[in-house]
Design an enzyme around this catalytic site. Structure first.
Site, mmCIF file in Angstrom:
data_model
loop_
_atom_site.group_PDB
_atom_site.id
_atom_site.type_symbol
_atom_site.label_atom_id
_atom_site.label_comp_id
_atom_site.label_asym_id
_atom_site.label_seq_id
_atom_site.Cartn_x
_atom_site.Cartn_y
_atom_site.Cartn_z
ATOM 1 C CB THR A 1 -0.943 -0.006 1.233
ATOM 2 O OG1 THR A 1 -1.842 -1.115 1.099
ATOM 3 C CG2 THR A 1 -1.746 1.283 1.343
ATOM 4 C CG ASN B 1 -6.432 8.112 -1.107
ATOM 5 O OD1 ASN B 1 -5.676 8.988 -0.696
ATOM 6 N ND2 ASN B 1 -6.295 6.839 -0.778
ATOM 7 C CD GLU C 1 36.777 -16.472 -9.301
ATOM 8 O OE1 GLU C 1 36.883 -15.283 -8.945
ATOM 9 O OE2 GLU C 1 37.716 -17.294 -9.254
ATOM 10 C CE LYS D 1 46.456 -17.422 -8.376
ATOM 11 N NZ LYS D 1 45.025 -17.324 -8.466
ATOM 12 C CB SER E 1 -7.740 -2.025 -3.794
ATOM 13 O OG SER E 1 -7.065 -2.504 -2.649
ATOM 14 C CG HIS F 1 31.972 -40.125 -10.542
ATOM 15 N ND1 HIS F 1 31.175 -40.425 -9.471
ATOM 16 C CD2 HIS F 1 31.485 -40.843 -11.590
ATOM 17 C CE1 HIS F 1 30.248 -41.299 -9.830
ATOM 18 N NE2 HIS F 1 30.410 -41.558 -11.126
ATOM 19 C CB SER G 1 46.909 -12.097 -7.305
ATOM 20 O OG SER G 1 47.554 -11.995 -6.062
ATOM 21 C CB SER G 2 46.101 -7.556 -4.063
ATOM 22 O OG SER G 2 46.138 -8.526 -3.038
HETATM 23 O O1 LIG Z 1 -4.329 -0.439 0.220
HETATM 24 C C1 LIG Z 1 -5.375 -0.981 -0.084
HETATM 25 O O2 LIG Z 1 -6.004 -0.613 -1.105
HETATM 26 C C2 LIG Z 1 -5.947 -2.084 0.754
HETATM 27 C C3 LIG Z 1 -5.059 -2.581 1.851
HETATM 28 O O3 LIG Z 1 -4.013 -3.361 1.399
HETATM 29 C C4 LIG Z 1 -5.845 -3.464 2.798
HETATM 30 O O4 LIG Z 1 -6.393 -4.469 2.364
HETATM 31 O O5 LIG Z 1 -5.903 -3.150 3.982
#
Ligand SMILES: O=C(O)C[C@H](O)C(=O)O
Length: 458
Positions: free
Chosen positions: A99, A123, A323, A316, A131, A180, A310-311
């Site tokens: 998130t 948001n 590696e 070498k 989400s 082997h 090699s140092s």
């Molecule tokens: O961040 C979100 O959209 C949801 C969050 O991960 C949650 O499920 O609490």
């Protein structure tokens, strides 16, 4: 450091004046000073791609006005150039849903989009119809699929074709085989390198197969997988947009509940990367054994001298590329173990080790991509074969006597091998004394080149 005050639903806090992110990102920075490794930029860019696709889908389906939609898209494109990468500093070891990273991208895009003269919020507008629970699993699939398609697969194809090229150049070289680590029947160098090529071909097939599951996306599931708050058709349109952006074929997964609560496709890809790491480790180890010496080792090949080894020991030179490759392979195997644990961390409707999966998967893909190119260009394309060193041991190899099993039986052949080895004599000389096979027959039966063809020696 100059700061400004930002707000979120928990209240106010200070963020650096220059930061494009807001309060939620700052809280995560303060809460997770764990590894000091931020999420990989390839992952951040994948989230930005999702936001771009979501803005377009929201404009068509979800009632996002075109001014905001266009501003969010423009902001996402700017983030995709990489010029704002420093504004995504949140540690990998953060909230298990990712998130914090989802909100970090929401906040940065909202800031950039708001510069277009419209009010865009993290948001309500950038995260609209989404989400973290669907964005982050989608970004894991998307970022890994892009990295495989654009970096890993071309690098593996390049490594394989470099091996094939050397194999065809070296098809005349016969050498002592080893099982082997002990002298065994002879084989040609194209057969030895052909094994590496075949292993790589099959590793590519396995990765291609995993890509099918990786191209099924969580987007549209939103909070628990029901798709609450996402408009009808959103999942399909986002998948379509992401397909157009990348040239890959993304579709919504058949169960969003599965997409959110598991990481099976990532575990599968990581497992195939582990298999690839085993191939890379084998090639790297064969190369360093073959290169060992130059005087007191096998001395079959000479790797390109890339740096003083090699140092303290002048002159070498060490097999530094194999590696490096072996260490990268070991790291991929280790990262897979953590991804395996993370893959089991689906609790009811959400897997809660998603940032770790994202980071480890992208690290593994990147390690294997870079290693494949280095092995191809700085080890396999450039090694020289020390043919004189191969010929002597081949002629003296007592194990060639295996070719006489059919003519004289295993026990008689073993006695010849033992005597040839103890006396340090060519097998053919001892066999001529100890059997009634004439020299011409023995030369035919014991010809190392003929013995590389398989079948019953005649
Ligand atoms: O961040 C979100 O959209 C949801 C969050 O991960 C949650 O499920 O609490």
């Amino acid at each position: 450091m100059a700061t400004r005050i930002e707000r979120d639903s928990m209240g106010e806090l200070e963020v650096p004046s220059e930061a494009l992110y807001g309060a939620q990102t700052q809280r995560a920075i303060n809460n997770f000073p764990v590894s000091h490794s931020p999420m990989p930029s390839a992952f951040i860019h994948a989230v930005a791609r999702i936001k771009l696709a979501a803005a377009r889908a929201n404009q068509t389906l979800g009632g996002l006005d075109s001014a905001r939609g266009e501003a969010i898209q423009k902001a996402a494109r700017e983030v995709l150039t990489g010029k704002h990468d420093q504004h995504f500093p949140i540690d990998v070891f953060q909230t298990g849903s990712g998130t914090s990273t989802n909100m970090n991208v929401n906040e940065v895009l909202a800031t950039l989009a708001s510069r277009e003269g419209v009010e865009v919020t993290p948001n309500d507008h950038v995260n609209m119809g989404q989400s973290s629970n669907d964005v982050i699993p989608t970004a894991i699939h998307l970022s890994a699929a892009i990295a495989v398609h654009e970096s890993l697969r071309p690098a593996l194809v390049h490594l394989r074709s470099t091996i094939d090229q050397r194999a065809s150049e070296l098809s005349h070289v016969v050498k002592t085989g080893r099982t082997h680590l002990m002298d065994a029947m002879p084989l040609r160098m194209d057969q030895e390198l052909g094994a590496w090529s075949s292993q790589l071909g099959q590793a590519i097939e396995r990765i291609d197969s995993a890509m099918k599951r990786l191209c099924r996306l969580a987007q549209g599931g939103t909070a628990v997988g029901t798709g609450i708050n996402a408009p009808i058709g959103f999942a399909e349109q986002v998948a379509q947009e992401l397909s157009e952006q990348t040239g890959l074929m993304f579709t919504p997964n058949d169960s969003f509940f599965a997409s959110l609560s598991s990481q099976d496709a990532a575990v599968e890809l990581s497992g195939q990367l582990k298999g690839l790491a085993c191939v890379i480790m084998k090639i790297a180890n064969d190369l360093r054994w073959m290169n060992s010496g130059p005087l007191a080792g096998l001395g079959e090949i000479e790797l390109e001298a890339l740096q003083p080894g090699s140092s303290i020991m002048p002159g070498k030179v060490n097999p530094v590329i194999p590696e490096s490759a072996a260490q990268a392979a070991a790291q991929v195997i280790g990262l897979d173990s953590a991804i395996t644990v993370a893959g089991q961390s689906g609790n009811f409707q959400l897997n809660v080790m998603l940032p770790l999966v994202a980071s480890n998967l992208l690290t593994s893909i990147s390690l294997m991509s870079n290693t494949a190119r280095l092995l191809a260009d700085r080890a396999i394309a450039t090694f020289k074969v020390r043919e004189d060193n191969l010929k002597g041991p081949l002629a003296r190899n007592p194990i060639l006597v295996t070719a006489l099993n059919g003519a004289i039986g295993y026990n008689a052949a073993a006695a010849i091998a033992k005597e040839a080895y103890q006396a340090g004599r060519p097998i053919i000389d001892v066999a001529e004394e100890k059997t009634n096979l004439d020299r011409e027959t023995l030369e035919r039966l014991l010809d190392p080149a003929a013995l590389t063809q398989g079948g019953i020696p005649e």
